[in-house]
Motif scaffolding. Structure first.
Motif, PDB file in Angstrom:
ATOM      1  N   VAL A   1      21.060  36.351  44.418  1.00 42.28           N
ATOM      2  CA  VAL A   1      20.701  35.763  43.138  1.00 42.28           C
ATOM      3  C   VAL A   1      19.420  34.983  43.375  1.00 42.28           C
ATOM      4  O   VAL A   1      19.333  34.183  44.310  1.00 42.28           O
TER       5      VAL A   1
ATOM      6  N   TYR B   1      30.584  30.908  38.645  1.00 44.64           N
ATOM      7  CA  TYR B   1      30.280  32.332  38.803  1.00 44.64           C
ATOM      8  C   TYR B   1      29.973  32.668  40.259  1.00 44.64           C
ATOM      9  O   TYR B   1      30.526  33.625  40.827  1.00 44.64           O
TER      10      TYR B   1
ATOM     11  N   ARG C   1      32.278  34.930  42.709  1.00 47.94           N
ATOM     12  CA  ARG C   1      31.690  36.161  43.274  1.00 47.94           C
ATOM     13  C   ARG C   1      31.858  36.230  44.781  1.00 47.94           C
ATOM     14  O   ARG C   1      31.876  37.305  45.364  1.00 47.94           O
TER      15      ARG C   1
ATOM     16  N   ALA D   1      31.419  34.541  32.246  1.00 44.43           N
ATOM     17  CA  ALA D   1      30.736  35.457  33.176  1.00 44.43           C
ATOM     18  C   ALA D   1      29.589  36.173  32.487  1.00 44.43           C
ATOM     19  O   ALA D   1      28.483  36.266  33.033  1.00 44.43           O
ATOM     20  N   LYS D   2      29.821  36.651  31.273  1.00 47.14           N
ATOM     21  CA  LYS D   2      28.766  37.359  30.536  1.00 47.14           C
ATOM     22  C   LYS D   2      27.596  36.436  30.224  1.00 47.14           C
ATOM     23  O   LYS D   2      26.433  36.845  30.329  1.00 47.14           O
TER      24      LYS D   2
ATOM     25  N   GLU E   1      25.624  35.845  33.483  1.00 45.65           N
ATOM     26  CA  GLU E   1      24.826  37.026  33.832  1.00 45.65           C
ATOM     27  C   GLU E   1      23.590  37.139  32.939  1.00 45.65           C
ATOM     28  O   GLU E   1      22.501  37.454  33.415  1.00 45.65           O
TER      29      GLU E   1
END
Length: 168
Positions: free
Chosen positions: A7, A97, A101, A129-130, A133
């Protein structure tokens, strides 16, 4: 199974995405006037003095630092100086998140506002989560721009360490 996909943003950058995209762009490039800014120093002091019995500053890889955590209960904690903001929720959601992960079983976050004597609880779900992201993609898009977004004078600018950088 651990997700090792890199990330390219930090929790602070996710917060700045929701505060000011110009600030995000400048911070990502190492322009950091906030290190000497009184409001930031006060915020650090509030965090340090609040919840003094808790273990502080738990690194989350290279993307941020948790103020403290109850991993056995699956809860992370952040302490903020000011009032509730969407940026606070975005930053804490990002930490949830990243931890999830990488196999850490966390399911909630608490954001503490000691000066207001309030605590906001954020429960993890797929909607979070969405959003995270989407935030990661948006922050990376800002960071990949060749030039900073235009400076826009807003009320929040009066309390921002970057005001002189943007409007000098």
């Amino acid at each position: 199974m651990q997700n090792t996909e890199k990330v390219n943003v930090t929790g602070k950058e996710i917060s700045y995405l929701h505060i000011c995209k110009r600030k995000l762009w400048l911070f990502h490039r190492g322009i950091r006037p906030e290190l000497e800014y009184d409001n930031v120093k006060i915020g650090m002091l509030v965090q340090e003095k609040s919840f003094s019995r808790q273990k502080k500053e738990i690194p989350v890889g290279d993307v941020g630092v948790l103020d403290w955590a109850d991993f056995k209960d699956g809860i992370i904690h952040e302490t903020k100086k000011g009032c509730y903001t969407v940026a606070d929720i975005a930053q804490v959601s990002f930490y949830l998140y990243i931890l999830r992960r990488n196999g850490v079983l966390v399911h909630a976050a608490q954001i503490h506002y000691p000066q207001q004597r309030k605590t906001l609880t954020l429960n993890w779900d797929e909607d979070c989560a969405k959003k995270v992201e989407a935030d990661i993609v948006a922050a990376e898009e800002v960071n990949h721009q060749r030039f900073p977004p235009a400076a826009e004078r807003r009320t929040i600018c009066k309390k921002c360490a970057y005001e002189e950088v943007c409007f000098a």
